[in-house]
Design an enzyme around this catalytic site. Sequence first.
Site, PDB file in Angstrom:
ATOM      1  N   HIS A 212       0.856  -1.184   0.000  1.00 40.81           N
ATOM      2  CA  HIS A 212       0.000   0.000   0.000  1.00 40.81           C
ATOM      3  C   HIS A 212       0.888   1.229   0.000  1.00 40.81           C
ATOM      4  O   HIS A 212       1.932   1.255   0.653  1.00 40.81           O
ATOM      5  CB  HIS A 212      -0.902   0.011   1.233  1.00 40.81           C
ATOM      6  CG  HIS A 212      -1.940  -1.072   1.217  1.00 40.81           C
ATOM      7  ND1 HIS A 212      -3.075  -1.000   0.454  1.00 40.81           N
ATOM      8  CD2 HIS A 212      -1.996  -2.256   1.862  1.00 40.81           C
ATOM      9  CE1 HIS A 212      -3.793  -2.093   0.631  1.00 40.81           C
ATOM     10  NE2 HIS A 212      -3.157  -2.885   1.484  1.00 40.81           N
TER      11      HIS A 212
ATOM     12  N   CYS B 170      -2.745   4.399  -4.562  1.00 38.83           N
ATOM     13  CA  CYS B 170      -3.270   3.024  -4.554  1.00 38.83           C
ATOM     14  C   CYS B 170      -4.397   2.881  -5.576  1.00 38.83           C
ATOM     15  O   CYS B 170      -4.449   1.890  -6.312  1.00 38.83           O
ATOM     16  CB  CYS B 170      -3.784   2.647  -3.168  1.00 38.83           C
ATOM     17  SG  CYS B 170      -2.491   2.144  -2.025  1.00 38.83           S
TER      18      CYS B 170
END
Length: 113
Positions: free
Chosen positions: A24, A36
């Site tokens: 992430h 993301c």
Amino acid sequence: MITVTIERLSAANAQILSFAIEGHAKFAKPGKDIICAGVSAVSVGTVNAIEELAGIELPASMKSGWLRSDIPVTADAASNEKAQLLLEGMIVMLNSIAASYGKYVDIRQQFRE
């Protein structure tokens, strides 16, 4: 950080064999992280485009913060070429994201040789 790993056959034959995207960005809170979201849209969109436009079903595994696919070679050379072009397009798009947000995206290429 998001790590993108592209596996190619060799330096002489740059055919893409697989790709993996994991992690992430932590650029913003979940649900508001544009990095993301961008990486996810590009990668999942590429998988969908390969299936729709090249007619190749990719064996993709996906869960939160992780996507991996091995690229099958079919008997249809035109389909294989389309898939490779779409994958190269994905890499260009991911490199564009990394150019602006390199602190959050790392793209690696490796050769099977």
